[in-house]
Design an enzyme around this catalytic site. Structure first.
Site, PDB file in Angstrom:
ATOM      1  N   LYS A  34       0.845  -1.193   0.000  1.00 43.34           N
ATOM      2  CA  LYS A  34       0.000   0.000   0.000  1.00 43.34           C
ATOM      3  C   LYS A  34       0.879   1.241   0.000  1.00 43.34           C
ATOM      4  CE  LYS A  34      -3.871  -2.015   2.569  1.00 43.34           C
ATOM      5  NZ  LYS A  34      -4.810  -2.001   1.435  1.00 43.34           N
ATOM      6  N   ARG A  69      -9.660 -12.172   1.663  1.00 47.66           N
ATOM      7  CA  ARG A  69     -10.431 -13.262   1.067  1.00 47.66           C
ATOM      8  C   ARG A  69      -9.676 -14.583   1.172  1.00 47.66           C
ATOM      9  NH1 ARG A  69     -10.566 -10.001  -4.501  1.00 47.66           N
ATOM     10  NH2 ARG A  69     -10.474  -8.351  -2.949  1.00 47.66           N
TER      11      ARG A  69
HETATM   12  N1  BES Z   1      -8.065  -4.210   4.068  1.00 49.66           N
HETATM   13  C1  BES Z   1      -8.176  -3.799   2.721  1.00 49.66           C
HETATM   14  C2  BES Z   1      -9.484  -3.091   2.410  1.00 49.66           C
HETATM   15  C3  BES Z   1      -9.717  -1.797   3.123  1.00 49.66           C
HETATM   16  C4  BES Z   1      -9.379  -0.593   2.532  1.00 49.66           C
HETATM   17  C5  BES Z   1     -10.323  -1.770   4.354  1.00 49.66           C
HETATM   18  C6  BES Z   1      -9.611   0.596   3.179  1.00 49.66           C
HETATM   19  C7  BES Z   1     -10.567  -0.579   5.014  1.00 49.66           C
HETATM   20  C8  BES Z   1     -10.208   0.604   4.424  1.00 49.66           C
HETATM   21  C9  BES Z   1      -8.053  -5.015   1.806  1.00 49.66           C
HETATM   22  O1  BES Z   1      -7.233  -6.029   2.266  1.00 49.66           O
HETATM   23  C10 BES Z   1      -7.462  -4.530   0.526  1.00 49.66           C
HETATM   24  O2  BES Z   1      -6.344  -4.115   0.544  1.00 49.66           O
HETATM   25  N2  BES Z   1      -8.240  -4.595  -0.550  1.00 49.66           N
HETATM   26  C11 BES Z   1      -7.794  -4.164  -1.812  1.00 49.66           C
HETATM   27  C12 BES Z   1      -8.158  -5.211  -2.824  1.00 49.66           C
HETATM   28  C13 BES Z   1      -7.534  -5.009  -4.172  1.00 49.66           C
HETATM   29  C14 BES Z   1      -6.049  -5.264  -4.080  1.00 49.66           C
HETATM   30  C15 BES Z   1      -8.181  -5.966  -5.145  1.00 49.66           C
HETATM   31  C16 BES Z   1      -8.479  -2.837  -2.112  1.00 49.66           C
HETATM   32  O3  BES Z   1      -9.641  -2.666  -1.740  1.00 49.66           O
HETATM   33  O4  BES Z   1      -7.837  -1.967  -2.670  1.00 49.66           O
HETATM   34 MN    MN Z   2      -5.220  -5.729   1.741  1.00 45.14          MN
END
Ligand code: BES
Ligand code: MN
Ligand code: ZN
Length: 518
Positions: free
Chosen positions: A295, A369
């Site tokens: 991230k 997931r």
């Molecule tokens: N934990 C995150 C999702 C999230 C984002 C929760 C902001 C709370 C606040 C999740 O693990 C994630 O990183 N999801 C990605 C998925 C993508 C890589 C397909 C996302 O939502 O960007």
């Molecule tokens: Mn994530």
């Protein structure tokens, strides 16, 4: 790293520490009568007519003039203060607006409690006169006012060593509160039923607010284990056992962390022995860096809350056990840390899930997931639940879709969806059903394995749900994407905390309305 101290986790799960920090107000219920000292809070509908007990406070004239001067119109949640009113032994009298009576619903009473708590100042006793002009306030409504006060009074201040303004305000909540109402004995009983639910919400908020350096998988598991004192049966599965079970998807996520993964099973057997359990499943990523698909730094600290689903499940189990629900409920959480490391999973890696299905990990940041896939499968193999509900801070995409006022609901079952939506309306933890289907499912087909862990650019919350569904057998299942509601949601009358505890009241209500009393 297995020998990290559990003390803190247990401390905050039992609430022992909290009592020293922000003392919670003590709430008692009493018969209606005009208080002779301290502060009083009067409820006023938009007709601004004080109740009989309000009149007995001998301030009716002053109130009328003050309303005119201040512009107070009795709007819901608004308030006006009279200090040291003449001809009255009271230090303070607060008028709290209730708005139009015909717009009040069940949730309004919790909100009113929160709005009342927001008016508390200084020390001293406070009496809330739970009476409206000619509309009686029921025992359940009076109890909800009390619960709303407690939900509002939560604050996460254990790491503040210096007394600041905020802390002074916190100390102020260590007071005696009386709710004067028509049926105090019944209100007290109703309040006793709500208290475990409030404690469940507090626990979930504590877990979400706790930083990841002090709350790793081991500490999280210990916090869950501490709930055995309430009569829950709690098992903690270590990495050895998870490997034996074949949880390659979950373990792949945790393999870059120096802190080992855990799966925790919490069981409450309050129903008939022959009844299959309802299963609640939570994503517990104690910190999500994104792994090698890392991230960006902006806001990454918020990923300490990526265990909000697991926190909601643990909080709900605390509520359900605390009020001795007549239902069989099993809560299972997958607790891992998604880190960057020489041993961390790479994009392109192929892992084998407990179900036997293989997954190509296209993006290590789509980790939730992977965790849930194995926990869902394990849950069905071991418990043959009558239905499963999973909660997860799963996608940023759900926040794009729904903002922060609804969680996304994905389900293979219309009846279960309807029941959850109803529980959401009753508790104001609202859900909005999202579409699913074959065309979305195809998005996660992979060239190299049975599936990949990300779909295309669009509909990210839906393809995540489709992924989960590939690990669900033919039983009713619902997935709640709570990324927008578990944390950092706008504050409300009943919540001023970053970690909201979203899901605890919803799940408790769902169990109460659909699993008990049958
Ligand atoms: N934990 C995150 C999702 C999230 C984002 C929760 C902001 C709370 C606040 C999740 O693990 C994630 O990183 N999801 C990605 C998925 C993508 C890589 C397909 C996302 O939502 O960007
Ligand atoms: Mn994530
Ligand atoms: Zn995540």
């Amino acid at each position: 790293m297995e020998e990290i101290s559990f003390a803190r986790a247990i401390e905050f799960s039992t609430g022992q520490k909290r009592q020293h920090m922000t003392a919670k107000p003590t709430i008692t219920f009493a018969k209606l009568s005009a208080p002779r000292k301290g502060s009083a809070i009067l409820l006023l509908a938009d007709d601004l007519a004080p109740s009989a007990t309000g009149h007995a406070c001998d301030i009716a004239n002053q109130l009328e003039r003050s309303f005119a001067v201040s512009g107070f119109k009795g709007a819901f949640g608004s308030s006006m203060e009279l200090l040291a009113p003449e001809n009255s032994p009271l230090d303070r009298l607060t008028a709290l607006g209730v708005g139009k009576l015909d717009t009040l619903n069940e949730h309004s009473w919790l909100r009113l409690g929160g709005a009342a708590a927001a008016t508390f100042r200084g020390r001293g006793d406070v009496t809330i006169i739970a009476e409206l002009n000619d509309q009686p306030v029921s025992a359940a409504q009076a109890a909800a006012i009390g619960a709303g006060i407690l939900l509002r009074s939560y604050s996460f201040d254990k790491y503040k060593t210096r007394a600041g303004e905020e802390e002074d305000a916190g100390k102020d909540s260590a007071r005696r509160l009386t709710i004067a109402c028509a049926e105090p004995a019944a209100a007290k009983r109703a309040f006793a039923e709500l208290l475990p639910v409030v404690e469940g919400v507090w626990l979930a908020r504590d877990l979400v607010n706790e930083p990841a350096n002090t709350l790793g998988p081991i500490e999280f598991a210990a916090a869950a284990k501490a709930l055995e004192t309430l009569g829950l049966v709690v098992e903690v599965l270590t990495e050895r056992e998870l490997k034996k079970l074949g949880m390659g998807a979950l373990l792949g996520v945790g393999q870059g962390s120096s802190r080992p993964s855990r799966v925790v099973v919490l069981r409450w057997n309050g129903g008939k022995a022959k009844d299959k359990p309802v299963a609640l499943i939570g994503k517990g990523v104690v910190f999500d860096t994104g792994g090698n698909s890392m991230k960006t730094p902006g806001g990454m600290e918020e990923m300490k809350g990526d265990m909000g689903g697991a926190a909601a499940v643990v909080g709900a189990m605390r509520a359900i056990a605390g009020r001795k629900a007549k239902a069989n409920v099993v809560g299972i959480i997958g607790v891992v840390e998604n880190m960057v490391d020489g041993n961390a999973q790479r994009p392109g890696d192929i892992v084998k899930s407990m179900s036997g299905q293989t997954i190509e990990v296209m993006n290590t940041d789509a980790e939730g997931r992977l965790v849930l896939a194995d926990v869902l499968w394990y849950c069905q193999q071991r418990f043959q639940p009558r239905l499963m509900i999973d909660l997860a801070t799963l996608t940023g995409a759900i926040m794009v879709s729904l903002g922060q006022f609804h969680a996304g609901l994905f389900s293979n079952d219309d009846e279960l969806s309807g029941q959850l939506i109803a529980a959401g309306l009753a508790t104001h933890e609202r859900l909005w059903r999202m579409p699913m289907g074959d065309d979305y499912d195809k998005l996660i087909n992979s060239k190299n394995a049975d599936m990949k862990n990300v779909g295309g650019r669009y509909g990210g919350a839906v393809s995540a749900a489709q992924f989960l569904q590939r690990f669900v057998k033919d039983i009713p299942w619902a997935h709640l994407d709570i990324a927008g509601t578990a944390m950092a949601a706008p504050s409300s009358e009943i919540n001023q905390s970053w970690g909201t505890g979203f899901g605890v009241r919803l799940l408790d209500r769902f169990v109460r309305d659909t699993c008990e009393g049958a």
